[in-house]
Write a protein that holds these residues in place. Structure first.
Motif, short mmCIF file in Angstrom:
data_model
loop_
_atom_site.label_atom_id
_atom_site.label_comp_id
_atom_site.label_asym_id
_atom_site.label_seq_id
_atom_site.Cartn_x
_atom_site.Cartn_y
_atom_site.Cartn_z
N ARG A 229 0.70 -1.10 -0.24
CA ARG A 229 -0.05 0.07 0.16
C ARG A 229 0.90 1.34 0.12
N MET A 230 0.35 2.35 -0.52
CA MET A 230 1.24 3.61 -0.81
C MET A 230 1.01 4.02 0.49
N VAL A 231 2.29 4.64 1.19
CA VAL A 231 2.47 5.29 2.58
C VAL A 231 2.59 6.79 2.07
N GLU A 232 1.73 7.88 2.62
CA GLU A 232 1.78 9.31 2.31
C GLU A 232 2.57 10.01 3.30
N LYS A 233 2.71 9.61 4.74
CA LYS A 233 3.23 10.27 5.84
C LYS A 233 3.59 9.39 6.84
N LEU A 234 4.69 10.02 7.51
CA LEU A 234 5.24 9.30 8.82
C LEU A 234 4.94 10.37 9.91
N LYS A 235 4.49 9.89 11.19
CA LYS A 235 4.23 10.88 12.09
C LYS A 235 5.22 10.52 13.21
N LEU A 236 6.02 11.44 13.70
CA LEU A 236 7.07 11.23 14.70
C LEU A 236 6.59 11.97 15.90
N GLY A 237 6.74 11.32 17.07
CA GLY A 237 6.41 12.14 18.28
C GLY A 237 6.74 11.43 19.69
N LEU A 238 6.77 12.24 20.44
CA LEU A 238 7.19 12.04 22.04
C LEU A 238 5.82 12.57 22.98
N MET A 239 5.34 11.04 23.36
CA MET A 239 4.18 11.33 24.34
C MET A 239 4.64 11.29 25.74
N SER A 240 3.80 12.05 26.47
CA SER A 240 4.13 11.94 27.97
C SER A 240 3.01 10.99 28.40
N ASP A 241 3.39 9.95 29.13
CA ASP A 241 2.33 9.03 29.72
C ASP A 241 1.73 9.75 31.08
N VAL A 242 2.22 10.77 31.52
CA VAL A 242 1.61 11.34 32.68
C VAL A 242 -0.07 11.73 32.39
N CYS A 244 -1.17 12.06 28.96
CA CYS A 244 -1.41 11.50 27.70
C CYS A 244 -1.55 12.64 26.66
N ARG A 245 -0.42 13.30 26.76
CA ARG A 245 -0.26 14.50 25.67
C ARG A 245 1.05 14.65 24.98
N TYR A 246 1.21 14.97 23.92
CA TYR A 246 2.69 15.06 23.28
C TYR A 246 3.42 16.13 24.03
N ALA A 247 4.70 15.74 24.52
CA ALA A 247 5.63 16.55 25.08
C ALA A 247 5.67 17.65 24.41
N ASN A 248 6.27 18.92 25.07
CA ASN A 248 6.51 20.10 24.15
C ASN A 248 7.88 19.93 23.71
N LEU A 249 8.17 20.89 22.82
CA LEU A 249 9.45 20.61 21.99
C LEU A 249 10.62 20.94 23.02
N ASP A 250 10.57 21.81 23.94
CA ASP A 250 11.92 21.92 24.82
C ASP A 250 12.01 20.52 26.02
N GLU A 251 10.91 20.11 26.23
CA GLU A 251 10.94 18.81 27.03
C GLU A 251 11.45 17.73 26.21
N GLY A 252 11.10 17.62 25.04
CA GLY A 252 11.80 16.72 24.23
C GLY A 252 13.21 16.86 24.15
N LEU A 253 13.63 18.14 23.74
CA LEU A 253 15.05 18.24 23.70
C LEU A 253 15.89 18.09 24.78
N ARG A 254 15.19 18.54 26.03
CA ARG A 254 16.16 18.39 27.34
C ARG A 254 16.09 16.76 27.52
N TYR A 255 15.24 16.05 27.19
CA TYR A 255 15.39 14.58 27.28
C TYR A 255 16.59 14.12 26.59
N LEU A 256 16.39 14.44 25.15
CA LEU A 256 17.42 13.77 24.35
C LEU A 256 18.84 14.29 24.71
#
Length: 262
Positions: A229-242, A244-256
């Protein structure tokens, strides 16, 4: 002409030197019921006779229940703590300045996202490298990125996601390509992969971070040959389990940066 104190008559001297009499206990008790918590706290330090009515549980209990109901309920675990003390602790915590985390030391522009897709037998069938310079965070500056692609892939797959710091100064595996995806749309239009991430603290490998890496493979309507099947898009994200939302950009960068900068 000024008169020295020792020249005053004895009766007058006694009246001058005598301390002012405190109001009756009943008046102090009645007054205490009309004071704000801050004034009450100050008044309770005036004297020992004022401390009792101004510090009574009967007086502070309704104040605590109205302003800090949840903490007041926890008092049942330690019933000996005075309500006045409980209010002081809760109020101090509520007005204490919250520590603002420092800005991350790395930026999105310094990162590269490498995505590898394998078939069920483990053979590589698709690979993509995307500079952070060419991706945009999701709405609200969250750590979520949409990458447009156009490739036909099998519906049975595994996904790996690696983050590289420019100059190969650091590499971190967000997803190792071991888990199977789950379909979230009935017609199989989206396939999602998740993997819990390790703690970035001193106990790396012993506990999770409360963050989950997420990769979504978004299929289009077209079907190719051999069940692809044709793939049109990939979605990459970092979720906060506490929450249930996406971590903000600074949170993700501090983690990495804990893994990418040694």
């Amino acid at each position: 002409m000024e008169m020295e104190i020792n020249e005053l008559p004895a009766g007058v001297l006694t009246k001058v030197m005598a301390p002012a009499r405190e109001p009756p206990w009943e008046i102090v008790n009645l007054l205490s019921r009309h004071l704000e918590p801050k004034t009450l706290a100050i008044a309770s330090c005036v004297s020992k006779s004022w401390s009792v009515p101004m510090s009574s549980d009967e007086l502070w209990r309704p104040i605590c229940l109205s302003r800090f109901p949840s903490l007041s309920a926890l008092r049942q675990l330690h019933p000996n703590i005075p309500y006045r003390r409980l209010f002081h602790l809760a109020h101090s915590a509520s007005v204490r300045p919250r520590l603002i985390p420092p800005p991350p030391r790395i930026s999105l522009r310094q990162l590269f996202f490498a995505v590898d897709i394998f078939n069920e037998s483990g053979s590589l069938i698709f690979s993509l490298v995307k500079p952070g310079l060419q991706v945009n965070p999701g709405p609200g500056e969250v750590f979520r990125f949409d990458i447009e692609v156009a490739v036909c892939l099998e519906e049975e797959m595994r996904v790996g996601w690696t983050v590289v710091l420019e100059g190969w100064k650091g590499v971190f595996s967000m997803m190792k390509g071991k888990s199977k995806g789950r379909t979230v749309i009935s017609d199989g239009g989206e396939l999602w992969f998740t993997e819990e991430l390790p703690s970035a603290g001193c106990c790396v490998g012993r506990s999770t971070s409360g963050l989950t890496a997420e990769v979504g493979v978004i299929f289009g309507g077209q079907r190719g040959g051999s069940g692809k099947r044709m793939v049109e898009k990939l979605k990459l994200g970092l979720m906060s389990d506490v929450n249930c939302r996406y971590a903000n950009l600074d949170e993700g960068l501090r983690y990495l940066q804990r893994f990418l900068q040694k």
